[in-house]
Scaffold this motif. Structure first.
Motif, PDB file in Angstrom:
ATOM      1  N   ILE A 277      -4.322  -2.597-113.819  1.00 40.12           N
ATOM      2  CA  ILE A 277      -5.384  -1.748-114.341  1.00 40.12           C
ATOM      3  C   ILE A 277      -4.809  -0.371-114.662  1.00 40.12           C
ATOM      4  O   ILE A 277      -3.961   0.160-113.933  1.00 40.12           O
ATOM      5  CB  ILE A 277      -6.565  -1.623-113.351  1.00 40.12           C
ATOM      6  CG1 ILE A 277      -7.713  -0.825-113.991  1.00 40.12           C
ATOM      7  CG2 ILE A 277      -6.128  -0.996-112.031  1.00 40.12           C
ATOM      8  CD1 ILE A 277      -8.998  -0.878-113.190  1.00 40.12           C
TER       9      ILE A 277
ATOM     10  N   LYS B 126     -14.410  -3.485-111.817  1.00 40.94           N
ATOM     11  CA  LYS B 126     -14.287  -2.047-111.588  1.00 40.94           C
ATOM     12  C   LYS B 126     -15.675  -1.431-111.650  1.00 40.94           C
ATOM     13  O   LYS B 126     -16.448  -1.703-112.562  1.00 40.94           O
ATOM     14  CB  LYS B 126     -13.355  -1.424-112.617  1.00 40.94           C
ATOM     15  CG  LYS B 126     -13.321   0.104-112.586  1.00 40.94           C
ATOM     16  CD  LYS B 126     -14.168   0.702-113.695  1.00 40.94           C
ATOM     17  CE  LYS B 126     -14.180   2.225-113.659  1.00 40.94           C
ATOM     18  NZ  LYS B 126     -15.020   2.808-114.728  1.00 40.94           N
TER      19      LYS B 126
ATOM     20  N   VAL C  54     -10.018  -4.721-115.351  1.00 43.09           N
ATOM     21  CA  VAL C  54      -8.785  -5.128-114.696  1.00 43.09           C
ATOM     22  C   VAL C  54      -8.124  -6.197-115.571  1.00 43.09           C
ATOM     23  O   VAL C  54      -8.762  -7.154-115.999  1.00 43.09           O
ATOM     24  CB  VAL C  54      -9.050  -5.692-113.293  1.00 43.09           C
ATOM     25  CG1 VAL C  54      -7.749  -6.140-112.639  1.00 43.09           C
ATOM     26  CG2 VAL C  54      -9.735  -4.633-112.425  1.00 43.09           C
TER      27      VAL C  54
ATOM     28  N   ILE D 216     -12.979  -1.027-106.843  1.00 40.74           N
ATOM     29  CA  ILE D 216     -12.634  -2.339-107.389  1.00 40.74           C
ATOM     30  C   ILE D 216     -12.984  -3.377-106.343  1.00 40.74           C
ATOM     31  O   ILE D 216     -12.574  -3.257-105.179  1.00 40.74           O
ATOM     32  CB  ILE D 216     -11.147  -2.440-107.752  1.00 40.74           C
ATOM     33  CG1 ILE D 216     -10.800  -1.428-108.858  1.00 40.74           C
ATOM     34  CG2 ILE D 216     -10.799  -3.848-108.227  1.00 40.74           C
ATOM     35  CD1 ILE D 216      -9.335  -1.395-109.206  1.00 40.74           C
TER      36      ILE D 216
ATOM     37  N   ASP E 201      -9.695   2.783-115.934  1.00 41.43           N
ATOM     38  CA  ASP E 201     -10.180   2.102-117.124  1.00 41.43           C
ATOM     39  C   ASP E 201     -11.245   1.082-116.718  1.00 41.43           C
ATOM     40  O   ASP E 201     -11.374   0.717-115.550  1.00 41.43           O
ATOM     41  CB  ASP E 201      -9.030   1.410-117.856  1.00 41.43           C
ATOM     42  CG  ASP E 201      -8.403   2.326-118.899  1.00 41.43           C
ATOM     43  OD1 ASP E 201      -8.614   3.546-118.813  1.00 41.43           O
ATOM     44  OD2 ASP E 201      -7.696   1.821-119.783  1.00 41.43           O
TER      45      ASP E 201
END
Length: 466
Positions: free
Chosen positions: A360, A314, A354, A330, A351
């Motif tokens: 996620i 991410k 992953v 991502i 967040d």
């Protein structure tokens, strides 16, 4: 430098950890009348509550004791209830195990020290200030009076004498090689730049790279970071660097990728994060480019690094003008963007990591939901509905213990109460708890009205504090 180990890390040993294989004889800490003991998986008391502190069992042993201000005083207990070390030691937790020490005021030094190594199950006497294990390697770092060396984790035998004085985060033992450092810096070409790192085999043979190149990390997946001081001309073309450029080498002294990057760090999943001219990219372990340097990452002052977790990374990409171009991205291990969304248009965020199975967490308008990465895109598992997904019965609980879906379940909070959902975001355990932790070996620790309880995967209470 990692020189200190704080008492709050000891408290974490009390708490449920990541999912593991279920064992028939697993023991769990329980509290009765303010004292701690242990029960088995069925809720039957096995070791009577008698301590102010009782840690999790690991390889058949646990640290128990009493708290005196910021110190933990206690000993080591076997799962059969037998004390392996009496209740008189000051206990320090390292990432490799426990140090048990007795301080002698009259002598101004420790008169009795033992180290329990979780990896090997060995308990041996030591005479060092600390013996941490930062990299999980075959050897432990041992330090005394500002100098450190390496000892064998099964016996405490000295392998490298205490001679090094640069105890940096990068030093340690991995994959059969030792990285150590002197504080004074490298002067092989007449200049001084950074720690004077040295790479050794376990037999003490030093690995030498071509002139001007020095090792700069432990070995990861058969390669390591190498560094070279910039020339005066190169300093002009590397304004964002730190006087060095970085590349990849092998622990036989050969160069895989010539030092050319402003920084380089291992990204996980067999990939390497590179930083050049203010932007991040990714290369493979043979130096091949996976992702060109196109992502401008905000790190809050830390070195910018792309981190892979379960096959995906991410990225918070600021773009050329972050107030207008910031987006969440991502990417997969081949560098493909499988998800991208503006971080400016609405109150959306992702967040950091992953999870397993491509899951996620995302946040929108103050609430959390789940997405699933499918390989060629992403789909929403649930709309944002949860107030939090970071549980924990205790305030100091390790965040890493609350990330993945331990044993297929995860604590979430709705309307101020905690319950558990599965990977499809289906409610499995009703939200009735004030606090909730991740599952460990079939049970999870929860709390209601100040009383602790252990629950199983169906939400049934196996044990509850009276």
């Amino acid at each position: 430098m990692k020189r200190c180990f704080f008492i709050f890390l000891l408290i974490l040993c009390l708490l449920p950890g990541l999912a593991g294989a279920e064992e028939e004889d697993a023991l769990y800490p329980i509290r009765e009348n303010g004292l701690w003991g242990y029960m088995n998986r069925t809720g039957e008391g096995v070791i009577a509550p008698q301590w102010e502190y009782a840690g999790l069992f690991s390889d058949g042993v646990a640290a128990v004791g009493r708290l005196e201000e910021w110190d933990l005083i206690g000993g080591l207990i076997h799962e059969d209830g037998k004390m392996l070390l009496p209740m008189e030691y000051n206990i320090t937790k390292t990432t490799g195990g426990f140090i048990f020490s007795i301080w002698d005021d009259s002598a101004g030094s420790y008169r009795d020290q033992w180290f329990y190594d979780k990896a090997s199950g060995a308990l041996f006497p030591i005479s060092y200030d600390i013996a941490p294990d930062w990299n999980g390697g075959e050897l432990l770092i041992a330090e005394n009076d500002g100098l450190y060396g390496f000892i064998r984790r099964e016996t405490g035998e000295v392998v490298f004498p205490l001679q090094f004085d640069g105890l940096y985060d990068d030093v340690g033992c991995r994959e059969g090689y030792v990285l150590a450092a002197y504080e004074r810096g490298y002067q092989g070409d007449g200049s001084v730049w950074g720690p004077d790192y040295h790479l050794y085999t376990l037999t003490g043979e030093e690995i030498v790279f071509p002139f001007g190149i020095k090792p700069d990390s432990c070995v990861h997946d058969g390669v390591l970071r190498i560094a070279r001081a910039l020339t005066e001309q190169e300093r002009i073309s590397h304004p964002s660097g730190w006087g060095m450029v970085y590349g990849l080498g092998k622990p036989d002294g050969t160069v895989v990728a010539e030092p050319q990057y402003d920084y380089l760090e291992f990204a996980g999943d067999g990939l390497v994060s590179t930083y050049l001219d203010g932007k991040c990219g990714v290369i493979g372990l043979t130096g091949q480019e996976i992702v060109p340097h196109r992502y401008q990452i905000s790190t809050g002052g830390e070195l910018p690094v792309i981190v892979y977790w379960h096959g995906y990374a991410k990225i918070d990409d600021l773009g050329e003008n972050w107030r207008e171009t910031e987006r969440y991205v991502i990417i997969d291990t081949e560098g493909n963007e499988v998800f991208s969304r503006s971080a400016v248009a609405d109150s959306f965020s992702l967040d950091n990591l992953v999870l397993e199975n491509g899951l996620i967490w995302y946040q929108e308008n103050g609430l959390y939901g789940l997405m699933k990465i499918t390989g060629d895109g992403a789909e929403y598992v649930t709309k944002p509905r949860y107030e939090s997904h970071i549980g924990g019965v205790f305030d100091t609980e390790d965040l890493e213990d609350q990330i993945d879906f331990a044993e297929g379940l995860h604590p979430v909070r709705m309307n101020g109460l905690w319950g558990y959902i599965n990977e499809q975001a289906e409610a499995v355990i009703q939200a009735v708890w004030d606090k909730a932790s991740s599952f460990r070996e079939g049970l999870a620790l929860a709390e209601k009205d100040g009383k602790l309880a252990y629950i199983d995967h169906a939400g049934a209470v196996v044990w509850q504090e009276k």
